[in-house]
Design a protein around this motif. Structure first.
Motif, PDB file in Angstrom:
ATOM      1  N   LEU A 223       0.830  -1.205   0.000  1.00 29.43           N
ATOM      2  CA  LEU A 223       0.000   0.000   0.000  1.00 29.43           C
ATOM      3  C   LEU A 223       0.866   1.257   0.000  1.00 29.43           C
ATOM      4  N   TYR A 224       1.996   1.211   0.682  1.00 30.40           N
ATOM      5  CA  TYR A 224       2.926   2.336   0.710  1.00 30.40           C
ATOM      6  C   TYR A 224       3.409   2.674  -0.697  1.00 30.40           C
ATOM      7  N   PHE A 225       3.802   1.655  -1.455  1.00 35.51           N
ATOM      8  CA  PHE A 225       4.297   1.905  -2.810  1.00 35.51           C
ATOM      9  C   PHE A 225       3.181   2.355  -3.759  1.00 35.51           C
ATOM     10  N   ILE A 226       2.011   1.769  -3.630  1.00 35.05           N
ATOM     11  CA  ILE A 226       0.892   2.169  -4.488  1.00 35.05           C
ATOM     12  C   ILE A 226       0.473   3.607  -4.188  1.00 35.05           C
ATOM     13  N   MET A 227       0.293   3.905  -2.912  1.00 29.12           N
ATOM     14  CA  MET A 227      -0.114   5.265  -2.531  1.00 29.12           C
ATOM     15  C   MET A 227       0.999   6.274  -2.808  1.00 29.12           C
ATOM     16  N   GLY A 228       2.251   5.870  -2.645  1.00 33.02           N
ATOM     17  CA  GLY A 228       3.371   6.752  -2.940  1.00 33.02           C
ATOM     18  C   GLY A 228       3.409   7.147  -4.399  1.00 33.02           C
ATOM     19  N   TYR A 229       3.090   6.201  -5.258  1.00 34.57           N
ATOM     20  CA  TYR A 229       3.035   6.500  -6.693  1.00 34.57           C
ATOM     21  C   TYR A 229       1.928   7.512  -6.992  1.00 34.57           C
ATOM     22  N   ILE A 230       0.791   7.327  -6.354  1.00 37.13           N
ATOM     23  CA  ILE A 230      -0.335   8.239  -6.578  1.00 37.13           C
ATOM     24  C   ILE A 230      -0.027   9.627  -6.013  1.00 37.13           C
ATOM     25  N   VAL A 231       0.500   9.668  -4.789  1.00 38.24           N
ATOM     26  CA  VAL A 231       0.793  10.946  -4.140  1.00 38.24           C
ATOM     27  C   VAL A 231       1.884  11.702  -4.888  1.00 38.24           C
ATOM     28  N   SER A 232       2.819  10.995  -5.502  1.00 40.01           N
ATOM     29  CA  SER A 232       3.901  11.672  -6.218  1.00 40.01           C
ATOM     30  C   SER A 232       3.398  12.455  -7.431  1.00 40.01           C
ATOM     31  N   GLY A 233       2.221  12.136  -7.908  1.00 36.23           N
ATOM     32  CA  GLY A 233       1.649  12.855  -9.036  1.00 36.23           C
ATOM     33  C   GLY A 233       1.126  14.231  -8.664  1.00 36.23           C
ATOM     34  N   PHE A 234       0.920  14.466  -7.382  1.00 41.60           N
ATOM     35  CA  PHE A 234       0.443  15.768  -6.922  1.00 41.60           C
ATOM     36  C   PHE A 234       1.636  16.614  -6.492  1.00 41.60           C
ATOM     37  N   ASP A 235       1.517  17.888  -6.672  1.00 46.90           N
ATOM     38  CA  ASP A 235       2.580  18.806  -6.272  1.00 46.90           C
ATOM     39  C   ASP A 235       2.139  19.554  -5.014  1.00 46.90           C
ATOM     40  N   SER A 236       1.993  18.792  -3.925  1.00 53.81           N
ATOM     41  CA  SER A 236       1.500  19.385  -2.690  1.00 53.81           C
ATOM     42  C   SER A 236       2.337  18.874  -1.521  1.00 53.81           C
TER      43      SER A 236
END
Length: 109
Positions: free
Chosen positions: A51-64
């Motif tokens: 879940l860390y890697f999946i969510m990390g990939y998603i979160v990295s797409g945001f610039d926040s």
């Protein structure tokens, strides 16, 4: 589960939370002599790391930076909770996600 089972499986349970490689090491070392305490923590750690890697990939797409810090704090708390449970010899599910990880990875031990 008795105290000797917990003591035998404690070191591999702690290793499982360290890295994704740690999960694999703990999993394969637990195959020889199945320990239910170790299997519980392997399922928890594997779920957290995936879940860390999946969510990390998603979160990295945001610039926040707020979203990034929230992500880090959330997973830091969950990993510390899991490691603390492994060190103290408890079978506490990780908050919010633990029961799902146990169901999803029930074939792993």
């Amino acid at each position: 589960m008795n105290q000797s089972t917990i003591q035998e499986g404690k070191s591999l349970a702690i290793v499982a939370y360290i890295t994704l490689i740690g999960v694999l090491i703990a999993f394969f070392m637990n195959q020889e002599k199945r320990n239910s305490f170790t299997s519980f923590h392997i399922r928890q750690a594997l779920g957290l790391w995936l879940l860390y890697f999946i969510m990390g990939y998603i979160v990295s797409g945001f610039d926040s930076w707020m979203l990034t810090y929230s992500f880090w704090i959330f997973f830091s708390v969950l990993f510390v909770y899991g490691i603390a449970g492994a060190i103290t010899g408890k079978l506490h599910n990780v908050p919010l996600l633990g029961p799902y990880f146990q169901k999803l990875f029930k074939s792993l031990g």
